[in-house]
Design a protein around this motif. Structure first.
Motif, PDB file in Angstrom:
ATOM      1  N   VAL A 282      29.515  -8.332 -95.249  1.00 33.07           N
ATOM      2  CA  VAL A 282      30.808  -7.774 -95.642  1.00 33.07           C
ATOM      3  C   VAL A 282      31.695  -7.695 -94.397  1.00 33.07           C
ATOM      4  CG1 VAL A 282      29.998  -6.501 -97.670  1.00 33.07           C
ATOM      5  CG2 VAL A 282      29.874  -5.407 -95.423  1.00 33.07           C
ATOM      6  N   ALA A 283      33.007  -7.684 -94.614  1.00 32.85           N
ATOM      7  CA  ALA A 283      33.938  -7.671 -93.474  1.00 32.85           C
ATOM      8  C   ALA A 283      34.091  -6.270 -92.890  1.00 32.85           C
ATOM      9  CB  ALA A 283      35.298  -8.217 -93.906  1.00 32.85           C
ATOM     10  N   GLY A 284      33.440  -5.300 -93.498  1.00 38.76           N
ATOM     11  CA  GLY A 284      33.507  -3.897 -93.096  1.00 38.76           C
ATOM     12  C   GLY A 284      33.182  -3.047 -94.316  1.00 38.76           C
ATOM     13  N   GLY A 285      32.989  -1.748 -94.109  1.00 39.48           N
ATOM     14  CA  GLY A 285      32.775  -0.861 -95.242  1.00 39.48           C
ATOM     15  C   GLY A 285      31.342  -0.623 -95.640  1.00 39.48           C
ATOM     16  N   GLY A 286      30.390  -1.137 -94.862  1.00 40.82           N
ATOM     17  CA  GLY A 286      28.982  -1.025 -95.238  1.00 40.82           C
ATOM     18  C   GLY A 286      28.410   0.386 -95.133  1.00 40.82           C
ATOM     19  N   TYR A 287      28.990   1.221 -94.268  1.00 43.07           N
ATOM     20  CA  TYR A 287      28.486   2.590 -94.084  1.00 43.07           C
ATOM     21  C   TYR A 287      29.032   3.470 -95.208  1.00 43.07           C
ATOM     22  CZ  TYR A 287      27.170   1.508 -89.168  1.00 43.07           C
ATOM     23  OH  TYR A 287      26.626   0.993 -88.019  1.00 43.07           O
ATOM     24  N   ALA A 288      28.586   3.236 -96.428  1.00 44.14           N
ATOM     25  CA  ALA A 288      29.145   3.929 -97.594  1.00 44.14           C
ATOM     26  C   ALA A 288      28.181   3.838 -98.768  1.00 44.14           C
ATOM     27  CB  ALA A 288      30.492   3.304 -97.975  1.00 44.14           C
ATOM     28  N   GLN A 289      28.408   4.684 -99.778  1.00 40.61           N
ATOM     29  CA  GLN A 289      27.563   4.631-100.977  1.00 40.61           C
ATOM     30  C   GLN A 289      27.905   3.428-101.855  1.00 40.61           C
ATOM     31  OE1 GLN A 289      28.361   8.767-102.255  1.00 40.61           O
ATOM     32  NE2 GLN A 289      26.164   9.150-102.094  1.00 40.61           N
ATOM     33  N   TYR A 290      29.152   2.967-101.761  1.00 44.05           N
ATOM     34  CA  TYR A 290      29.584   1.781-102.501  1.00 44.05           C
ATOM     35  C   TYR A 290      30.383   0.888-101.564  1.00 44.05           C
ATOM     36  CZ  TYR A 290      28.301   4.324-106.743  1.00 44.05           C
ATOM     37  OH  TYR A 290      27.606   5.020-107.705  1.00 44.05           O
ATOM     38  N   CYS A 291      30.247  -0.403-101.748  1.00 40.91           N
ATOM     39  CA  CYS A 291      30.896  -1.342-100.826  1.00 40.91           C
ATOM     40  C   CYS A 291      31.321  -2.600-101.570  1.00 40.91           C
ATOM     41  CB  CYS A 291      29.918  -1.695 -99.702  1.00 40.91           C
ATOM     42  SG  CYS A 291      30.568  -2.828 -98.474  1.00 40.91           S
ATOM     43  N   ILE A 292      32.505  -3.099-101.256  1.00 39.15           N
ATOM     44  CA  ILE A 292      33.006  -4.346-101.827  1.00 39.15           C
ATOM     45  C   ILE A 292      32.428  -5.542-101.054  1.00 39.15           C
ATOM     46  CG2 ILE A 292      35.084  -5.775-102.096  1.00 39.15           C
ATOM     47  CD1 ILE A 292      35.316  -3.571-104.002  1.00 39.15           C
ATOM     48  N   ALA A 293      32.024  -6.578-101.781  1.00 38.27           N
ATOM     49  CA  ALA A 293      31.575  -7.828-101.141  1.00 38.27           C
ATOM     50  C   ALA A 293      32.195  -9.007-101.868  1.00 38.27           C
ATOM     51  CB  ALA A 293      30.052  -7.929-101.179  1.00 38.27           C
ATOM     52  N   GLN A 294      32.278 -10.117-101.171  1.00 35.71           N
ATOM     53  CA  GLN A 294      32.683 -11.370-101.812  1.00 35.71           C
ATOM     54  C   GLN A 294      31.515 -11.875-102.660  1.00 35.71           C
ATOM     55  OE1 GLN A 294      35.614 -13.340-101.592  1.00 35.71           O
ATOM     56  NE2 GLN A 294      36.551 -11.533-100.665  1.00 35.71           N
ATOM     57  N   ASP A 295      31.796 -12.180-103.914  1.00 38.52           N
ATOM     58  CA  ASP A 295      30.752 -12.674-104.815  1.00 38.52           C
ATOM     59  C   ASP A 295      30.006 -13.860-104.201  1.00 38.52           C
ATOM     60  OD1 ASP A 295      29.340 -12.775-107.305  1.00 38.52           O
ATOM     61  OD2 ASP A 295      30.676 -14.370-108.003  1.00 38.52           O
TER      62      ASP A 295
END
Length: 332
Positions: free
Chosen positions: A96-109
């Motif tokens: 992921v481009a960022g945001g991994g330190y979280a309960q939910y995270c957006i990723a490119q399919d």
């Protein structure tokens, strides 16, 4: 399908600084856009760029989350329009481009990969960033071939331990540099042919000795600084030096005549700013070439330690000691 909460716990960077600036906070659960998926995070890998971002030296690319975290593993809980590779309920691991330190995270399919049954979710969280870095730099940029010799600086790091296993799986010889006997033993156990303690031995002389004075075909370097010229000395004719970081500094005084005399290639890359199309292409190559090894259990990330998400600061402290061997992972 479970109803998604509106809020989630994340670990943000309150201001640039030491590990203590990593502070849990509450944020809205993000919604996936076109070609994106939302992952309920089970594990998030900790990487050197996270430390650099925390200290203010590595800002996220435009449009990316301001939260640290470049790789996650978990369960797909929502799909954006056009996301067709994965479905809700799938267990995936993704860069992921960022945001991994979280309960939910957006990723490119297109960048998410199915977690092989041979791996736990915690192990899966330790894979995407390291595997993509190693695959692209050692095999695509460095063009390492079976029978050739790979010299890895920082052999006991997350990247180093993945590179040892992959290079050996594809039939290459591996030499690593490490800072202690404990780290040397860990690398040899993983399959490295030679481990050189750079604090007590000259890696140029030892590399030449281990290759019958020919030198290494490919050198994976995260140090830079005065290693740059020494890499030129340790490389063979037509050798490839691939730069992935500059822990020893990005500037050096080098005799570049060695590039010409030995016909060397010195290249480098960084993963985070690459286009989604580039990253998706790397994922496809990994799915074709490396996924079978992961499914068979022939390659597994070497795990150093796990910390709960809220203790991300302790995970960074562990990384900054440089005593870790293998990967540090946050569990959510």
């Amino acid at each position: 399908m479970e109803k998604l909460p509106a809020q989630m716990t994340v670990v943000g960077i309150s201001k640039p600084g030491g590990p203590e600036v990593l502070v849990p906070e509450t944020r809205s659960v993000p919604k996936p856009g076109p070609d994106e998926i939302l992952i309920k995070v089970h594990a998030a890998g900790v990487n050197r760029p996270d430390v650099a971002q925390r200290s203010g030296a590595y800002p996220p690319p435009p449009g990316a989350s301001d939260l640290p975290g470049l790789e996650v593993a978990g369960e797909v809980v929502a799909l954006g329009s056009g996301a067709a590779k994965h479905k809700i309920g799938d267990k995936v691991m993704s860069l992921v481009a960022g945001g991994g330190y979280a309960q939910y995270c957006i990723a490119q399919d297109a960048q998410a990969m199915t977690v092989p049954q041979a791996l736990s979710m915690t192990q899966a969280g330790a894979i995407p960033e390291t595997l993509m870095t190693v695959w692209h730099n050692v095999f695509e940029r460095g063009a390492l071939q079976p029978g050739e010799t790979l010299l890895i600086h920082g052999g006991s790091s997350g990247i180093g331990t993945m590179a040892i296993q992959l290079a050996k799986a594809f039939g290459s010889k591996v030499i690593v540099t490490v800072g202690s006997q404990h780290k040397a033993d860990a690398c040899l156990k993983l399959g490295a042919d030679h481990a050189i303690n750079y604090k007590t031995r000259d890696f140029v002389a030892e590399t030449r000795k281990a290759t019958n004075d020919i030198g290494a075909n490919v050198i994976l370097d995260m140090v830079g600084g005065d290693y740059i010229e020494r890499n030129y000395d340790a490389a063979c004719i037509d050798g490839r030096v691939v730069q992935i970081a500059f822990l020893g500094g990005p500037k050096a005084t080098v005799n570049f005549a060695k590039l010409m005399v030995k016909r060397l290639h010195h290249t480098g890359s960084t993963l985070r700013p690459r286009s989604n199309a580039d990253k998706a292409a790397m994922v496809r190559a990994i799915e074709a070439n490396v996924m079978p090894l992961l499914r068979e259990g022939r390659i597994k990330p070497l795990m150093d330690s796990t910390f709960p998400l809220e203790k991300a600061a302790d995970a960074h402290r562990r990384m900054e000691t440089s005593e870790h061997i293998g990967k540090i992972v946050l569990t959510v």
